[in-house]
Scaffold this motif. Structure first.
Motif, PDB file in Angstrom:
ATOM      1  N   ASP A 133       0.839  -1.197   0.000  1.00  0.00           N
ATOM      2  CA  ASP A 133       0.000   0.000   0.000  1.00  0.00           C
ATOM      3  C   ASP A 133       0.879   1.254   0.000  1.00  0.00           C
ATOM      4  O   ASP A 133       1.244   1.779   1.041  1.00  0.00           O
ATOM      5  CB  ASP A 133      -0.908  -0.022   1.242  1.00  0.00           C
ATOM      6  N   ALA A 134       1.214   1.747  -1.202  1.00  0.00           N
ATOM      7  CA  ALA A 134       2.116   2.886  -1.340  1.00  0.00           C
ATOM      8  C   ALA A 134       1.505   4.175  -0.809  1.00  0.00           C
ATOM      9  O   ALA A 134       2.191   5.161  -0.568  1.00  0.00           O
ATOM     10  CB  ALA A 134       2.508   3.065  -2.804  1.00  0.00           C
ATOM     11  N   GLU A 135       0.203   4.172  -0.612  1.00  0.00           N
ATOM     12  CA  GLU A 135      -0.495   5.365  -0.126  1.00  0.00           C
ATOM     13  C   GLU A 135      -0.568   5.391   1.398  1.00  0.00           C
ATOM     14  O   GLU A 135      -1.103   6.334   1.970  1.00  0.00           O
ATOM     15  CB  GLU A 135      -1.928   5.383  -0.684  1.00  0.00           C
ATOM     16  N   ARG A 136      -0.046   4.349   2.032  1.00  0.00           N
ATOM     17  CA  ARG A 136      -0.155   4.313   3.497  1.00  0.00           C
ATOM     18  C   ARG A 136       0.636   5.463   4.112  1.00  0.00           C
ATOM     19  O   ARG A 136       1.731   5.802   3.675  1.00  0.00           O
ATOM     20  CB  ARG A 136       0.353   2.970   4.050  1.00  0.00           C
ATOM     21  N   GLU A 137       0.067   6.041   5.128  1.00  0.00           N
ATOM     22  CA  GLU A 137       0.666   7.182   5.821  1.00  0.00           C
ATOM     23  C   GLU A 137       1.748   6.692   6.792  1.00  0.00           C
ATOM     24  O   GLU A 137       1.532   5.737   7.530  1.00  0.00           O
ATOM     25  CB  GLU A 137      -0.452   7.905   6.587  1.00  0.00           C
ATOM     26  N   VAL A 138       2.917   7.335   6.769  1.00  0.00           N
ATOM     27  CA  VAL A 138       4.004   7.000   7.687  1.00  0.00           C
ATOM     28  C   VAL A 138       4.128   8.134   8.690  1.00  0.00           C
ATOM     29  O   VAL A 138       4.279   9.294   8.310  1.00  0.00           O
ATOM     30  CB  VAL A 138       5.352   6.843   6.949  1.00  0.00           C
ATOM     31  N   ILE A 139       4.064   7.786   9.969  1.00  0.00           N
ATOM     32  CA  ILE A 139       4.136   8.822  11.005  1.00  0.00           C
ATOM     33  C   ILE A 139       5.356   8.569  11.887  1.00  0.00           C
ATOM     34  O   ILE A 139       5.387   7.625  12.668  1.00  0.00           O
ATOM     35  CB  ILE A 139       2.849   8.824  11.861  1.00  0.00           C
ATOM     36  N   GLY A 140       6.395   9.370  11.714  1.00  0.00           N
ATOM     37  CA  GLY A 140       7.592   9.219  12.532  1.00  0.00           C
ATOM     38  C   GLY A 140       8.362   7.965  12.181  1.00  0.00           C
ATOM     39  O   GLY A 140       8.077   7.280  11.191  1.00  0.00           O
ATOM     40  N   GLY A 141       9.375   7.674  12.992  1.00  0.00           N
ATOM     41  CA  GLY A 141      10.185   6.509  12.669  1.00  0.00           C
ATOM     42  C   GLY A 141      10.895   5.947  13.875  1.00  0.00           C
ATOM     43  O   GLY A 141      10.836   6.510  14.976  1.00  0.00           O
ATOM     44  N   TYR A 142      11.544   4.829  13.662  1.00  0.00           N
ATOM     45  CA  TYR A 142      12.349   4.217  14.713  1.00  0.00           C
ATOM     46  C   TYR A 142      13.537   3.508  14.063  1.00  0.00           C
ATOM     47  O   TYR A 142      13.386   2.879  13.013  1.00  0.00           O
ATOM     48  CB  TYR A 142      11.521   3.212  15.534  1.00  0.00           C
ATOM     49  N   CYS A 143      14.732   3.639  14.676  1.00  0.00           N
ATOM     50  CA  CYS A 143      15.927   2.983  14.144  1.00  0.00           C
ATOM     51  C   CYS A 143      16.365   1.901  15.111  1.00  0.00           C
ATOM     52  O   CYS A 143      16.529   2.180  16.304  1.00  0.00           O
ATOM     53  CB  CYS A 143      17.091   3.964  14.017  1.00  0.00           C
ATOM     54  N   GLY A 144      16.572   0.687  14.616  1.00  0.00           N
ATOM     55  CA  GLY A 144      17.067  -0.359  15.506  1.00  0.00           C
ATOM     56  C   GLY A 144      17.184  -1.691  14.809  1.00  0.00           C
ATOM     57  O   GLY A 144      16.501  -1.954  13.817  1.00  0.00           O
ATOM     58  N   ASP A 145      18.086  -2.519  15.339  1.00  0.00           N
ATOM     59  CA  ASP A 145      18.329  -3.833  14.757  1.00  0.00           C
ATOM     60  C   ASP A 145      18.013  -4.971  15.725  1.00  0.00           C
ATOM     61  O   ASP A 145      17.792  -6.097  15.290  1.00  0.00           O
ATOM     62  CB  ASP A 145      19.792  -3.928  14.302  1.00  0.00           C
ATOM     63  N   PHE A 146      18.025  -4.683  17.011  1.00  0.00           N
ATOM     64  CA  PHE A 146      17.640  -5.716  17.975  1.00  0.00           C
ATOM     65  C   PHE A 146      16.115  -5.795  18.003  1.00  0.00           C
ATOM     66  O   PHE A 146      15.438  -4.827  18.346  1.00  0.00           O
ATOM     67  CB  PHE A 146      18.172  -5.391  19.367  1.00  0.00           C
ATOM     68  N   LEU A 147      15.602  -6.965  17.635  1.00  0.00           N
ATOM     69  CA  LEU A 147      14.171  -7.073  17.376  1.00  0.00           C
ATOM     70  C   LEU A 147      13.318  -6.775  18.597  1.00  0.00           C
ATOM     71  O   LEU A 147      12.284  -6.120  18.490  1.00  0.00           O
ATOM     72  CB  LEU A 147      13.863  -8.463  16.815  1.00  0.00           C
ATOM     73  N   SER A 148      13.767  -7.214  19.776  1.00  0.00           N
ATOM     74  CA  SER A 148      12.892  -6.969  20.924  1.00  0.00           C
ATOM     75  C   SER A 148      12.970  -5.517  21.385  1.00  0.00           C
ATOM     76  O   SER A 148      12.025  -5.023  22.009  1.00  0.00           O
ATOM     77  CB  SER A 148      13.158  -7.948  22.071  1.00  0.00           C
ATOM     78  N   VAL A 149      14.047  -4.830  21.065  1.00  0.00           N
ATOM     79  CA  VAL A 149      14.092  -3.392  21.351  1.00  0.00           C
ATOM     80  C   VAL A 149      13.084  -2.679  20.442  1.00  0.00           C
ATOM     81  O   VAL A 149      12.320  -1.815  20.884  1.00  0.00           O
ATOM     82  CB  VAL A 149      15.516  -2.824  21.138  1.00  0.00           C
ATOM     83  N   VAL A 150      13.063  -3.092  19.188  1.00  0.00           N
ATOM     84  CA  VAL A 150      12.115  -2.506  18.237  1.00  0.00           C
ATOM     85  C   VAL A 150      10.677  -2.796  18.684  1.00  0.00           C
ATOM     86  O   VAL A 150       9.824  -1.906  18.672  1.00  0.00           O
ATOM     87  CB  VAL A 150      12.373  -3.058  16.813  1.00  0.00           C
ATOM     88  N   MET A 151      10.435  -4.025  19.131  1.00  0.00           N
ATOM     89  CA  MET A 151       9.075  -4.371  19.572  1.00  0.00           C
ATOM     90  C   MET A 151       8.663  -3.582  20.805  1.00  0.00           C
ATOM     91  O   MET A 151       7.489  -3.299  21.004  1.00  0.00           O
ATOM     92  CB  MET A 151       8.967  -5.870  19.856  1.00  0.00           C
ATOM     93  N   GLY A 152       9.645  -3.223  21.629  1.00  0.00           N
ATOM     94  CA  GLY A 152       9.328  -2.451  22.823  1.00  0.00           C
ATOM     95  C   GLY A 152       9.096  -0.979  22.525  1.00  0.00           C
ATOM     96  O   GLY A 152       8.409  -0.301  23.268  1.00  0.00           O
TER      97      GLY A 152
END
Ligand SMILES: Nc1ncnc2c1ncn2[C@@H]1O[C@H](COP(=O)(O)OP(=O)(O)OP(=O)(O)O)[C@@H](O)[C@H]1O
Ligand SMILES: [Mg+2]
Lengths: 106, 141
Positions: free
Chosen positions: A19-38
């Motif tokens: 869905d190229a029209e999906r809205e992206v709000i902000g971001g997050y940078c990370g490679d450790f998966l559980s840090v990203v999930m948190g």
């Protein structure tokens, strides 16, 4: 910002886009998966250099809007096929994570 | 309390291809039942973390999930090595994961803290040489 604008800003390649029209709000940078999930907010852009199939699982669980694989990293075959089957948005860029965030305009 | 919908899964050890399929199934079921997206997100993340822990640290296990109208209860049981010091294991950043597990993106030592953070009730019981049982409840209100 919509995903297609982000693709333009980053001069990114689209691996799979549900869905190229999906809205992206902000971001997050990370490679450790559980840090990203948190920490990664739903509907954000996830900047990472991790390229295995677990990335698809985490993106789907956290409901991020788009995965941005940075540093010229390419998805492995399992990630690519899982992105398609789960219906994720996955793009790649040669930019470093730092430069990608700067140029994203997010 | 009305009757629960029960789902049961076997979680295979050390298999990173099938890892996450139980939480995926639960997520789909909750979606079908019309549970709110913010609750589904909490349940899915907490259960995935627990599932992955059984895959990585315990050689697999079982998941028993009871879905009630007002809450979900997830029990994750394994017969792995057990956890000698639960308080230490619960600390953010504590991990015994090996380098090749880290290469996959796991091993930040954030899984158990996330499970506690995203659930309304969290209980971990473990005995060295016997196994570990994690019980989690998320309320849909
Ligand atoms: N089911 C289990 N059986 C045995 N040991 C476990 C189990 N679950 C967790 N542990 C132990 O507790 C530690 C902390 O778990 P936690 O999930 O927080 O971090 P992790 O799995 O090492 O890394 P991450 O979850 O961030 O990818 C693990 O490294 C492991 O030593
Ligand atoms: Mg873990």
């Amino acid at each position: 910002m919509k995903i297609n604008e982000l693709v333009k800003n980053l001069n990114a390649s689209v691996v799979y886009c549900e869905d190229a029209e999906r809205e992206v709000i902000g971001g997050y940078c990370g490679d450790f998966l559980s840090v990203v999930m948190g920490k990664a907010p739903a509907d954000s852009g996830w900047f990472t250099i991790m390229n295995n199939q677990n990335v698809a699982a985490v993106a789907s669980l956290t409901d991020v809007a788009v995965i941005i694989l940075c540093e010229g990293v390419k998805p492995d075959d399992l990630l690519r096929s899982k992105a398609e089957s789960v219906g994720l948005n996955l793009i790649t860029t040669d930019l470093s994570v730092f430069d990608a965030v700067l140029k994203s305009g997010l | 309390m009305s009757e629960a919908l029960r789902l049961e899964f076997n979680v295979a050890g050390n298999n990173f291809i099938s890892a996450g399929s139980a939480s995926d199934e639960v997520k789909k079921t909750l979606k079908m039942l019309g549970i709110g997206a913010q609750f589904i997100r909490k349940v899915a993340i907490a259960m995935y973390e627990g599932e992955i822990n059984m895959v990585i640290h315990a050689g697999g296990g079982r998941a028993i999930v009871d879905i009630f109208p007002e809450k979900i209860k997830i029990v994750l049981q394994d017969e792995g090595p057990g956890i000698p010091d639960i308080e230490l294991a619960m600390k953010e950043g504590y991990s015994t994961a090996t380098d090749n597990i880290r290469d996959l993106g796991f091993g930040a030592g954030m899984g158990l803290p996330n499970m506690k953070k995203y659930t309304d009730e969290f209980l971990i019981e473990s005995e060295v040489g016997v196994g570990t049982t994690v019980t989690m409840v998320v309320n849909f209100i």
